[in-house]
Motif scaffolding. Structure first.
Motif, PDB file in Angstrom:
ATOM      1  N   CYS A 225      -2.046  -5.865  -0.069  1.00 30.21           N
ATOM      2  CA  CYS A 225      -3.389  -5.502   0.406  1.00 30.21           C
ATOM      3  C   CYS A 225      -3.459  -5.523   1.929  1.00 30.21           C
ATOM      4  O   CYS A 225      -2.940  -6.423   2.585  1.00 30.21           O
ATOM      5  CB  CYS A 225      -4.412  -6.469  -0.187  1.00 30.21           C
ATOM      6  SG  CYS A 225      -6.046  -6.296   0.529  1.00 30.21           S
ATOM      7  N   LEU A 226      -4.118  -4.511   2.491  1.00 27.36           N
ATOM      8  CA  LEU A 226      -4.243  -4.391   3.946  1.00 27.36           C
ATOM      9  C   LEU A 226      -5.461  -5.127   4.490  1.00 27.36           C
ATOM     10  O   LEU A 226      -5.679  -5.168   5.692  1.00 27.36           O
ATOM     11  CB  LEU A 226      -4.375  -2.916   4.332  1.00 27.36           C
ATOM     12  CG  LEU A 226      -3.337  -1.934   3.800  1.00 27.36           C
ATOM     13  CD1 LEU A 226      -3.779  -0.508   4.087  1.00 27.36           C
ATOM     14  CD2 LEU A 226      -1.995  -2.214   4.452  1.00 27.36           C
ATOM     15  N   ASN A 227      -6.297  -5.640   3.606  1.00 25.36           N
ATOM     16  CA  ASN A 227      -7.589  -6.203   4.015  1.00 25.36           C
ATOM     17  C   ASN A 227      -8.417  -5.166   4.790  1.00 25.36           C
ATOM     18  O   ASN A 227      -9.091  -5.500   5.761  1.00 25.36           O
ATOM     19  CB  ASN A 227      -7.397  -7.462   4.863  1.00 25.36           C
ATOM     20  CG  ASN A 227      -7.292  -8.743   4.035  1.00 25.36           C
ATOM     21  OD1 ASN A 227      -7.646  -9.821   4.487  1.00 25.36           O
ATOM     22  ND2 ASN A 227      -6.825  -8.645   2.802  1.00 25.36           N
ATOM     23  N   CYS A 228      -8.329  -3.924   4.375  1.00 21.46           N
ATOM     24  CA  CYS A 228      -9.071  -2.873   5.089  1.00 21.46           C
ATOM     25  C   CYS A 228     -10.533  -2.828   4.653  1.00 21.46           C
ATOM     26  O   CYS A 228     -11.382  -2.287   5.352  1.00 21.46           O
ATOM     27  CB  CYS A 228      -8.424  -1.512   4.867  1.00 21.46           C
ATOM     28  SG  CYS A 228      -8.623  -0.875   3.190  1.00 21.46           S
ATOM     29  N   GLY A 229     -10.820  -3.355   3.474  1.00 23.24           N
ATOM     30  CA  GLY A 229     -12.205  -3.433   3.017  1.00 23.24           C
ATOM     31  C   GLY A 229     -12.738  -2.174   2.345  1.00 23.24           C
ATOM     32  O   GLY A 229     -13.868  -2.164   1.860  1.00 23.24           O
ATOM     33  N   ALA A 230     -11.933  -1.112   2.311  1.00 31.42           N
ATOM     34  CA  ALA A 230     -12.413   0.152   1.722  1.00 31.42           C
ATOM     35  C   ALA A 230     -12.944  -0.069   0.304  1.00 31.42           C
ATOM     36  O   ALA A 230     -13.996   0.454  -0.075  1.00 31.42           O
ATOM     37  CB  ALA A 230     -11.291   1.183   1.719  1.00 31.42           C
ATOM     38  N   CYS A 231     -12.212  -0.865  -0.473  1.00 37.93           N
ATOM     39  CA  CYS A 231     -12.600  -1.117  -1.870  1.00 37.93           C
ATOM     40  C   CYS A 231     -13.987  -1.734  -1.947  1.00 37.93           C
ATOM     41  O   CYS A 231     -14.790  -1.382  -2.818  1.00 37.93           O
ATOM     42  CB  CYS A 231     -11.573  -2.020  -2.533  1.00 37.93           C
ATOM     43  SG  CYS A 231     -11.244  -3.537  -1.615  1.00 37.93           S
ATOM     44  N   MET A 261     -13.168  -9.316   2.913  1.00 38.98           N
ATOM     45  CA  MET A 261     -11.811  -8.951   3.325  1.00 38.98           C
ATOM     46  C   MET A 261     -11.562  -9.246   4.801  1.00 38.98           C
ATOM     47  O   MET A 261     -10.435  -9.174   5.272  1.00 38.98           O
ATOM     48  CB  MET A 261     -11.594  -7.447   3.084  1.00 38.98           C
ATOM     49  CG  MET A 261     -11.456  -7.073   1.637  1.00 38.98           C
ATOM     50  SD  MET A 261      -9.889  -7.676   0.993  1.00 38.98           S
ATOM     51  CE  MET A 261     -10.473  -8.751  -0.282  1.00 38.98           C
ATOM     52  N   ARG A 285     -12.051 -12.215  -3.464  1.00 34.37           N
ATOM     53  CA  ARG A 285     -12.611 -10.973  -4.013  1.00 34.37           C
ATOM     54  C   ARG A 285     -12.429 -10.945  -5.532  1.00 34.37           C
ATOM     55  O   ARG A 285     -13.346 -10.611  -6.275  1.00 34.37           O
ATOM     56  CB  ARG A 285     -11.948  -9.756  -3.365  1.00 34.37           C
ATOM     57  CG  ARG A 285     -12.348  -8.460  -4.029  1.00 34.37           C
ATOM     58  CD  ARG A 285     -12.350  -7.260  -3.114  1.00 34.37           C
ATOM     59  NE  ARG A 285     -12.697  -6.088  -3.919  1.00 34.37           N
ATOM     60  CZ  ARG A 285     -11.798  -5.349  -4.540  1.00 34.37           C
ATOM     61  NH1 ARG A 285     -10.505  -5.614  -4.434  1.00 34.37           N
ATOM     62  NH2 ARG A 285     -12.197  -4.326  -5.276  1.00 34.37           N
ATOM     63  N   CYS A 313      -8.056   2.837  -2.893  1.00 39.28           N
ATOM     64  CA  CYS A 313      -7.136   1.964  -2.149  1.00 39.28           C
ATOM     65  C   CYS A 313      -5.941   2.740  -1.590  1.00 39.28           C
ATOM     66  O   CYS A 313      -5.207   3.387  -2.321  1.00 39.28           O
ATOM     67  CB  CYS A 313      -6.640   0.833  -3.035  1.00 39.28           C
ATOM     68  SG  CYS A 313      -5.497  -0.235  -2.145  1.00 39.28           S
ATOM     69  N   PRO A 314      -5.733   2.676  -0.261  1.00 38.26           N
ATOM     70  CA  PRO A 314      -4.639   3.428   0.358  1.00 38.26           C
ATOM     71  C   PRO A 314      -3.259   2.938  -0.070  1.00 38.26           C
ATOM     72  O   PRO A 314      -2.287   3.672   0.063  1.00 38.26           O
ATOM     73  CB  PRO A 314      -4.861   3.215   1.860  1.00 38.26           C
ATOM     74  CG  PRO A 314      -5.695   2.001   1.979  1.00 38.26           C
ATOM     75  CD  PRO A 314      -6.529   1.935   0.741  1.00 38.26           C
ATOM     76  N   VAL A 315      -3.165   1.696  -0.549  1.00 37.28           N
ATOM     77  CA  VAL A 315      -1.845   1.180  -0.923  1.00 37.28           C
ATOM     78  C   VAL A 315      -1.740   0.926  -2.428  1.00 37.28           C
ATOM     79  O   VAL A 315      -0.842   0.235  -2.892  1.00 37.28           O
ATOM     80  CB  VAL A 315      -1.491  -0.105  -0.137  1.00 37.28           C
ATOM     81  CG1 VAL A 315      -1.360   0.212   1.341  1.00 37.28           C
ATOM     82  CG2 VAL A 315      -2.536  -1.202  -0.352  1.00 37.28           C
ATOM     83  N   TRP A 317      -3.473  -0.838  -4.523  1.00 37.57           N
ATOM     84  CA  TRP A 317      -3.696  -2.197  -5.029  1.00 37.57           C
ATOM     85  C   TRP A 317      -4.659  -2.052  -6.200  1.00 37.57           C
ATOM     86  O   TRP A 317      -5.734  -1.462  -6.056  1.00 37.57           O
ATOM     87  CB  TRP A 317      -4.297  -3.050  -3.913  1.00 37.57           C
ATOM     88  CG  TRP A 317      -4.399  -4.513  -4.203  1.00 37.57           C
ATOM     89  CD1 TRP A 317      -3.479  -5.466  -3.866  1.00 37.57           C
ATOM     90  CD2 TRP A 317      -5.469  -5.197  -4.839  1.00 37.57           C
ATOM     91  NE1 TRP A 317      -3.918  -6.699  -4.261  1.00 37.57           N
ATOM     92  CE2 TRP A 317      -5.136  -6.565  -4.874  1.00 37.57           C
ATOM     93  CE3 TRP A 317      -6.676  -4.798  -5.415  1.00 37.57           C
ATOM     94  CZ2 TRP A 317      -5.960  -7.536  -5.437  1.00 37.57           C
ATOM     95  CZ3 TRP A 317      -7.502  -5.755  -5.985  1.00 37.57           C
ATOM     96  CH2 TRP A 317      -7.139  -7.106  -5.990  1.00 37.57           C
TER      97      TRP A 317
HETATM   98  S1  SF4 Z   1      -8.821  -0.891  -0.420  1.00 38.09           S
HETATM   99 FE1  SF4 Z   1      -6.844  -1.743  -1.076  1.00 38.09          FE
HETATM  100  S2  SF4 Z   1      -5.830  -2.343   0.852  1.00 38.09           S
HETATM  101 FE2  SF4 Z   1      -8.011  -2.051   1.356  1.00 38.09          FE
HETATM  102  S3  SF4 Z   1      -8.891  -4.129   1.125  1.00 38.09           S
HETATM  103 FE3  SF4 Z   1      -9.192  -3.076  -0.863  1.00 38.09          FE
HETATM  104  S4  SF4 Z   1      -7.390  -3.695  -2.073  1.00 38.09           S
HETATM  105 FE4  SF4 Z   1      -6.905  -4.180   0.071  1.00 38.09          FE
END
Ligand code: SF4
Ligand SMILES: Cc1cc2nc3c(=O)[nH]c(=O)nc-3n(C[C@H](O)[C@H](O)[C@H](O)COP(=O)(O)OP(=O)(O)OC[C@H]3O[C@@H](n4cnc5c(N)ncnc54)[C@H](O)[C@@H]3O)c2cc1C
Ligand code: SF4
Ligand code: FES
Lengths: 335, 281
Positions: A225-231, A261, A285, A313-315, A317
């Motif tokens: 997880c990037l902790n980007c917060g998009a989710c 995040m 989360r 999620c960009p990665v 997850w």
């Molecule tokens: S969108 Fe994916 S990478 Fe970004 S915070 Fe949520 S789980 Fe982590």
């Protein structure tokens, strides 16, 4: 419940007579051809946008010769008709309402928007996306609430069901439901209920997951997880917010979306942070939705299984995998 | 549940109260006494409020005055960042925004008829003080047994509420012990770390006393350890926690320890409760 059958054209004409704003969620729109034909309405990503805007002014302050003045800002009445899927509707009834309409501390802005809301739920007879998992968290494709207008395509047209008089204009035009259709609906409902019963996480899951708080697996889970917060911003149930000021001598107190995040979310004034790393924040989360919220809110999960976070999620997850991984470990650790 | 929106007051909107008096405590701590006479504000010992400076923001601060002190609210505030610095810049008669009271309270039903041992460190005396003065109130005092207050700070200059420590010292119905980590040329009192003084100089039957602690995290940690060594049961050790807070209402989602919101279910917890929580604070 009152029920009836309307035609697609009848339904669309009724929608056009609605005196207020009409929104449809992206998720419902993808699935709405049978209900709406080619007709289009303004899209929103997420039901919470309507009730809990990402940027909201909660009151105003102003400096003049006599000192500071604080003015309450009432949310203007804006009748809104929102078309959503059952999972998204559950985010309102089972999660957001339980936070912002809690009897001892009702959020007046939310309350106003909530009372202005007429909710239309499009039933799903098959999971519309591969990422859907509503039945795992206590929902099903035919979930509805008496306050909403439930709409489902059947052989004779669109089956509608509600107890809310806001929809009586449409209900008055409806034909009675023939016996065959009633049977069909009953059959579908039975199947949906069965699937839900089979799939839903066992009742003891929230406490059991909480007991895995110190499990080393969280480290692996957080790794990607990037902790980007998009989710969290796409999630219809994520309700965390910040309060801040905008303007010096004249301005607004703001209520804006925030997310677990980000390290600043919990940073103490001393510099100490109780959730200093990725592991702590990702665990928060997951456990907030699958342990803490249900433990406080009569077993309701803080996730409705809409799968939006998985899509965005960009990665890649995937909360479903994470929950299954932890559910497999239940019983193997202590808090 | 269906209330018309205009019957619902805005839970985020503070009320402005005039500052009656500002008492300088240390180089970076001041006590603010607000005049709330005529308002319906009512709190219990241990609760806190969100203080608001327009154009700057809010900060959660313990209410240090006792509810038995009618018509006023007191807050002792250490200057650490934007909001606390802005509060420090205010003058007498300026108005300060207050939202609350929030949080639970010291468990009064469990404390009546008990012997109370207060242990405070630095500005951590502030939340304890609401309960101390509640207990010392003429009407309430008979409801409680013996009272010991052990208060420590880094240096004599860092002791807060010196004006009130004098009053407490004169009372015959309590024992006040003050200590500092490091003394100076003028200081004639006790020198020593709070947990050490506690172990060396306080002898009580642990089954008959309640220990109520507040201070910096490290001091709380070692004081709990000392009390346990003295034989205190975890349920008889009571402390108050701090977290980053915004709403104070259990909504904004940041102050939880597991399923417990410190702003709503806390800030007061027994050590026994904390033992069953994951320690994410
Ligand atoms: S969108 Fe994916 S990478 Fe970004 S915070 Fe949520 S789980 Fe982590
Ligand atoms: C229940 C409770 C009761 C409390 N009671 C009291 C009390 O009685 N008395 C008291 O003095 N305090 C009390 N506190 C602590 C108090 O709430 C905090 O000290 C206060 O909120 C700090 O706010 P601030 O705006 O002044 O600091 P902020 O401006 O928020 O700064 C906080 C810290 O973050 C740092 N910071 C600010 N901006 C940034 C940035 N952009 N990047 C990096 N770092 C930054 C600052 O340097 C500072 O150290 C209590 C807290 C709680 C939860
Ligand atoms: S956590 Fe993901 S699947 Fe669950 S409600 Fe939020 S966005 Fe939907
Ligand atoms: S401060 Fe917002 S939930 Fe506790």
């Amino acid at each position: 419940m009152n029920s009836g059958i309307v035609t697609t054209n009848g339904f669309i004409s009724w929608l056009k007579t609605y005196s207020g704003r009409i929104n449809i969620t992206e998720k419902a729109e993808k699935y709405s051809r049978e209900m709406l034909g080619d007709h289009q309405f303004p899209l929103i990503k997420n039901v919470k946008e309507v009730l809990f805007p990402s940027y909201d002014r909660v009151y105003q302050y102003r400096w003049d010769q006599k000192g500071w003045k604080l003015n309450d800002l009432a949310v203007p009445a804006t009748p809104t008709l929102l078309v959503a899927l059952p999972c998204e509707a559950r985010a309102i009834f089972e999660v957001l309402d339980r936070v912002f309409r809690k009897e001892d501390s009702i959020d007046s802005g939310y309350q106003q928007r909530r009372q202005d809301l007429s909710l239309v739920i499009f039933g799903c007879t098959a999971a519309p996306e591969p990422t859907c998992f509503c039945t795992r968290v206590g929902g099903n494709g035919l979930w509805t609430h008496p306050e909403a207008l439930f709409v489902l395509p059947v052989s004779s047209g669109l089956y509608i069901e509600t107890e809310n008089t806001v929809f009586s204009g449409l209900m008055n035009e409806a034909k009675p439901v023939e016996e065959a259709t009633r049977k069909q609906i009953q059959e579908l409902n039975k199947k949906a209920q069965e699937k839900m019963r089979e799939d839903t996480l066992p009742q003891e899951t929230p406490q059991a997951l909480y007991d895995l708080f110190h499990d080393p697996e969280w480290e692996n889970i957080a790794w990607k997880c990037l902790n980007c917060g998009a989710c969290t911003f796409l999630c219809p149930t994520c309700y965390c917010f910040d309060l801040s000021t905008e303007g010096r001598l004249k301005g607004y107190q703001l209520k804006t979306w925030d997310a677990c995040m980000f390290p600043k979310f919990t940073l103490h004034a001393s510099g100490h942070n109780p959730r200093p790393g990725y592991k702590e924040r990702v665990r928060q989360r997951v456990l907030h939705k699958f342990a803490y919220f249900p433990l406080r809110e009569e077993g309701r999960y803080g996730c409705v299984g809409c799968g939006k976070c998985v899509e965005i999620c960009p990665v890649n997850w995937d909360i479903r995998d994470v929950v299954e991984r932890m559910v497999k470990k239940i019983g193997s650790g202590t808090r | 549940m269906v209330l018309a929106p205009d019957e619902v007051r805005n839970i985020y909107l503070p009320t402005l109260y005039p500052i009656q008096e500002i008492i300088p405590e240390t180089t970076d701590i001041k006590t603010f006494r607000l005049d709330v006479s005529g308002s319906s504000f009512h709190h219990q010992p241990g609760q806190f409020a969100e203080l608001f400076v327009p154009g700057v923001g809010e900060a959660p601060i313990s209410i240090t005055s006792s509810p038995t002190q009618k018509g006023i609210l007191e807050f002792s505030i250490k200057r650490v960042g934007a909001v606390t610095a802005a509060i420090h810049r205010l003058n007498s008669q300026d108005r300060l925004g207050v939202r609350g009271p929030y949080g639970n309270t010291f468990p009064l039903p469990d404390l009546v008829h008990q012997n109370l041992l207060f242990v405070g460190g630095g500005i951590g005396l502030a939340p304890l003080r609401s309960l101390v003065n509640y207990v010392l109130d003429t009407e309430k005092r008979p409801d409680f047994q013996k009272v010991i207050i052990l208060y420590g700070a880094r240096s004599p200059q860092d002791l807060v509420f010196k004006w009130e420590l004098e009053t407490w010292k004169k009372r015959t119905d309590l024992v006040l012990m003050v200590t500092v980590d490091r003394g100076d040329d003028h200081y004639k009192g006790r020198v020593g770390l709070v947990p050490n003084v506690l172990k060396e100089d306080v002898t009580v039957n642990p089954d008959l006393w309640k220990g109520i602690i507040c201070g910096p995290p490290i001091m709380i940690k070692f004081t709990i350890k000392a009390l346990l060594e003295m034989g205190f049961h975890p349920k008889n050790i009571i402390t108050t926690l701090e977290m980053r807070m915004k709403c104070g209402l259990g909504k904004c989602g940041r102050c939880n320890i597991g399923p417990h919101y410190v702003c709503k279910d806390g800030p007061v917890f027994t050590y026994e409760q904390l033992q069953h929580m994951p320690g994410e604070y």
